[in-house]
Design a protein around this motif. Structure first.
Motif, short mmCIF file in Angstrom:
data_model
loop_
_atom_site.label_atom_id
_atom_site.label_comp_id
_atom_site.label_asym_id
_atom_site.label_seq_id
_atom_site.Cartn_x
_atom_site.Cartn_y
_atom_site.Cartn_z
N MET A 1 -20.77 -12.08 -36.84
CA MET A 1 -21.46 -11.57 -35.74
C MET A 1 -20.61 -11.77 -34.43
SD MET A 1 -25.11 -13.09 -34.76
CE MET A 1 -26.31 -11.58 -34.85
N GLU A 2 -20.98 -10.33 -33.86
CA GLU A 2 -20.41 -10.36 -32.49
C GLU A 2 -21.12 -10.63 -31.32
OE1 GLU A 2 -17.74 -6.85 -30.35
OE2 GLU A 2 -17.67 -7.02 -32.78
N ASN A 3 -20.98 -11.23 -30.56
CA ASN A 3 -21.91 -11.35 -29.09
C ASN A 3 -20.89 -11.04 -27.91
OD1 ASN A 3 -20.01 -13.37 -28.09
ND2 ASN A 3 -21.20 -14.95 -29.34
N ASP A 4 -22.01 -10.40 -26.83
CA ASP A 4 -21.51 -10.05 -25.49
C ASP A 4 -20.73 -10.59 -24.60
OD1 ASP A 4 -22.01 -7.63 -26.54
OD2 ASP A 4 -24.02 -7.52 -25.44
N MET A 5 -21.15 -12.20 -24.87
CA MET A 5 -20.75 -12.99 -23.84
C MET A 5 -19.32 -13.89 -24.41
SD MET A 5 -22.66 -16.83 -22.86
CE MET A 5 -24.17 -15.73 -22.35
N ASP A 6 -18.42 -14.10 -23.49
CA ASP A 6 -17.32 -14.67 -23.80
C ASP A 6 -17.32 -16.37 -23.72
OD1 ASP A 6 -17.14 -14.72 -21.01
OD2 ASP A 6 -15.04 -14.74 -20.81
N PHE A 7 -16.54 -17.01 -24.25
CA PHE A 7 -16.82 -18.41 -24.12
C PHE A 7 -16.59 -19.07 -22.62
CE2 PHE A 7 -15.08 -23.09 -25.27
CZ PHE A 7 -16.07 -23.23 -25.73
N ASN A 8 -15.69 -18.58 -21.93
CA ASN A 8 -15.63 -19.18 -20.60
C ASN A 8 -17.04 -18.96 -19.86
OD1 ASN A 8 -13.18 -20.38 -20.48
ND2 ASN A 8 -12.18 -18.50 -19.71
N ALA A 35 -15.40 -21.58 -32.99
CA ALA A 35 -16.74 -21.33 -33.45
C ALA A 35 -17.76 -20.60 -32.89
CB ALA A 35 -17.07 -23.00 -33.50
N PHE A 36 -17.71 -20.54 -31.46
CA PHE A 36 -18.36 -19.83 -30.57
C PHE A 36 -18.21 -18.27 -31.11
CE2 PHE A 36 -19.13 -17.34 -26.73
CZ PHE A 36 -20.33 -17.56 -26.45
N LEU A 37 -17.01 -17.90 -30.94
CA LEU A 37 -16.63 -16.53 -31.34
C LEU A 37 -17.36 -15.85 -32.64
CD1 LEU A 37 -13.25 -15.96 -30.01
CD2 LEU A 37 -15.16 -15.35 -29.07
N GLN A 38 -17.68 -17.10 -33.75
CA GLN A 38 -18.34 -16.47 -35.02
C GLN A 38 -19.85 -16.62 -35.07
OE1 GLN A 38 -16.33 -18.93 -37.93
NE2 GLN A 38 -14.21 -17.98 -37.13
N SER A 39 -20.46 -16.85 -33.84
CA SER A 39 -21.85 -17.15 -33.86
C SER A 39 -22.47 -16.53 -32.63
CB SER A 39 -22.08 -18.72 -34.07
OG SER A 39 -21.77 -19.59 -33.07
N THR A 45 -25.23 -23.18 -29.44
CA THR A 45 -25.91 -24.34 -28.50
C THR A 45 -26.74 -25.22 -29.67
OG1 THR A 45 -26.05 -22.80 -26.83
CG2 THR A 45 -27.54 -24.81 -26.90
N ALA A 46 -27.23 -24.65 -30.46
CA ALA A 46 -28.17 -25.50 -31.49
C ALA A 46 -27.21 -26.33 -32.08
CB ALA A 46 -28.98 -24.74 -32.23
N GLN A 47 -26.36 -25.77 -32.75
CA GLN A 47 -25.42 -26.66 -33.71
C GLN A 47 -24.65 -27.64 -33.00
OE1 GLN A 47 -22.88 -23.59 -35.55
NE2 GLN A 47 -24.53 -22.55 -36.56
N LYS A 48 -24.06 -27.36 -31.73
CA LYS A 48 -23.04 -28.34 -31.04
C LYS A 48 -23.73 -28.96 -29.54
CE LYS A 48 -20.06 -26.27 -33.70
NZ LYS A 48 -19.18 -27.04 -34.48
N LEU A 49 -25.14 -29.09 -29.71
CA LEU A 49 -25.65 -29.62 -28.72
C LEU A 49 -25.38 -31.08 -28.26
CD1 LEU A 49 -27.86 -29.01 -26.32
CD2 LEU A 49 -29.55 -30.00 -27.91
N PHE A 50 -25.21 -31.90 -29.43
CA PHE A 50 -24.61 -33.14 -29.04
C PHE A 50 -23.01 -33.26 -28.81
CE2 PHE A 50 -28.30 -33.62 -31.94
CZ PHE A 50 -29.14 -34.69 -31.10
#
Length: 81
Positions: A1-8, A35-39, A45-50
């Motif tokens: 899945m591709e998103n429009d936001m980059d990690f920075n 991981a961010f680029l694949q979701s 955020t839900a997966q990596k909140l902690f």
């Protein structure tokens, strides 16, 4: 899945300084970026909140780098009858 936001941009939105984080913990930065680029950002955020919260506390984005102007809030005053 591709998103429009980059990690920075995502890190800045979470009030994390990406330059400080990448310099101090490059390996963790690269793993989270992959991981961010694949979701979707919300799913990430839900997966990596902690993981995100302690990182935010370590590498807090300074107030002067954020350029969001603050608007005064409208206050409603009750009318006397």
């Amino acid at each position: 899945m591709e998103n429009d936001m980059d990690f920075n941009t995502y890190l800045v939105s979470k009030k994390i300084d990406p330059a400080k984080f990448k310099q101090a913990e490059g390996d963790t930065y690269q793993k989270l970026e992959a991981a961010f680029l694949q979701s979707h950002p919300a799913s990430f955020t839900a997966q990596k909140l902690f993981l995100i919260n302690p990182i935010r506390r370590k590498y807090m984005l300074s107030e002067e780098t954020t350029e969001a102007p603050s608007k005064p809030k409208m206050m409603f005053k009750p009318k006397m009858k």
